[in-house]
Design an enzyme around this catalytic site. Structure first.
Site, PDB file in Angstrom:
ATOM      1  N   CYS A  82       0.768  -1.195  -0.047  1.00  0.00           N
ATOM      2  CA  CYS A  82      -0.012  -0.045   0.234  1.00  0.00           C
ATOM      3  C   CYS A  82       0.926   1.195   0.051  1.00  0.00           C
ATOM      4  CB  CYS A  82      -0.978  -0.025   1.201  1.00  0.00           C
ATOM      5  SG  CYS A  82      -2.463   0.907   0.916  1.00  0.00           S
ATOM      6  N   HIS A 177      -3.295  -5.360   1.564  1.00  0.00           N
ATOM      7  CA  HIS A 177      -2.717  -5.456   2.733  1.00  0.00           C
ATOM      8  C   HIS A 177      -2.575  -7.162   3.069  1.00  0.00           C
ATOM      9  CE1 HIS A 177      -2.342  -1.432   4.261  1.00  0.00           C
ATOM     10  NE2 HIS A 177      -3.496  -1.217   3.413  1.00  0.00           N
ATOM     11  N   GLU A 179      -0.922  -8.299   5.606  1.00  0.00           N
ATOM     12  CA  GLU A 179      -0.624  -8.788   6.671  1.00  0.00           C
ATOM     13  C   GLU A 179      -2.041  -8.465   7.544  1.00  0.00           C
ATOM     14  OE1 GLU A 179      -0.424  -5.907   5.139  1.00  0.00           O
ATOM     15  OE2 GLU A 179      -0.979  -4.050   6.235  1.00  0.00           O
TER      16      GLU A 179
HETATM   17  N1  GLN Z   1      -3.242   5.902  -0.342  1.00  0.00           N
HETATM   18  C1  GLN Z   1      -2.391   5.984   0.943  1.00  0.00           C
HETATM   19  C2  GLN Z   1      -1.012   6.854   0.754  1.00  0.00           C
HETATM   20  O1  GLN Z   1      -0.702   7.011  -0.240  1.00  0.00           O
HETATM   21  C3  GLN Z   1      -1.906   4.740   1.319  1.00  0.00           C
HETATM   22  C4  GLN Z   1      -3.103   3.898   2.046  1.00  0.00           C
HETATM   23  C5  GLN Z   1      -2.656   2.812   2.849  1.00  0.00           C
HETATM   24  O2  GLN Z   1      -1.416   2.520   3.009  1.00  0.00           O
HETATM   25  N2  GLN Z   1      -3.625   2.059   3.420  1.00  0.00           N
HETATM   26  O3  GLN Z   1      -0.499   7.202   1.832  1.00  0.00           O
END
Ligand code: GLN
Length: 194
Positions: A82, A177, A179
């Protein structure tokens, strides 16, 4: 084996727990430690960059001198989820450019930081990932996506025609995610890479 989880912000504990679980499942000896300062990266066999807020994590990585250590550790396997995926990217979208948030710039990808928009801030989806024989239930939270990938990037999975899982060498970038679920198949894929 020593796996270091960047512990600046985001879902650090969940990453530590799921890597410990995966190591246990393989009966492999290993340490999963927190990285919150300079000097730890050189002793790690792999680095995990969690989700969270990529602006915050990126700035603190620079300020603490950890960003340069990661850039300097050529070939260290990286597991990025992410916000971590955003940080791995060489190129960002308009939002990333406008805010000037620092990226590690290690992977030949362009990211859209919030690819799925506000209506779909979080959702789950069954993904078919190229290295798994059964679908994977992925949790997306304000997820980014990869909009362009260079020739050295192997696309491992897509959702809504957007790349959400990719690999370049020993770097694994996931928009969701792993995790947050009990399924450790992606962790095992990464442990095999290490
Ligand atoms: N879109 C978010 C960012 O760029 C990331 C979201 C996440 O890690 N759940 O910071």
């Amino acid at each position: 084996m020593r796996i270091g989880v960047i512990a600046i912000q985001g879902d650090v504990e969940e990453h530590i727990a799921s890597f410990r679980k995966a190591l246990g499942e393989r009966r492999e000896r290993g340490q999963v430690i927190r990285i919150d300062r300079k000097g730890v990266i050189p002793s790690c066999d792999a680095v995990v960059i969690p989700g969270g807020e990529s602006t915050t994590i990126g700035r603190l990585l620079e300020r603490e001198g950890i960003a340069d250590e990661i850039r300097g550790s050529r070939d260290v396997p990286i597991f990025a989820t992410c916000a971590g995926l955003v940080l791995l990217a060489k190129h960002g979208d308009e939002q990333v450019m406008r805010t000037g948030q620092p990226l590690l710039g290690l992977m030949d990808i362009t990211v859209n930081r919030n690819a799925f928009g506000r209506q779909r801030e979080s959702f789950e989806a069954e993904l078919s990932l190229s290295f798994l024989d059964r679908p994977y239930n992925a949790v997306f939270i304000r997820a980014p996506a990869i909009t362009e990938a260079g020739s050295r990037v192997e696309v491992l999975g897509t959702y809504d025609n957007l790349i959400v899982a990719a690999r370049q060498g020993k770097m694994l970038a996931l928009a969701f995610h792993p995790e947050l679920t009990d399924d450790t198949r992606i962790h095992h894929y990464f442990l095999d890479i290490i």
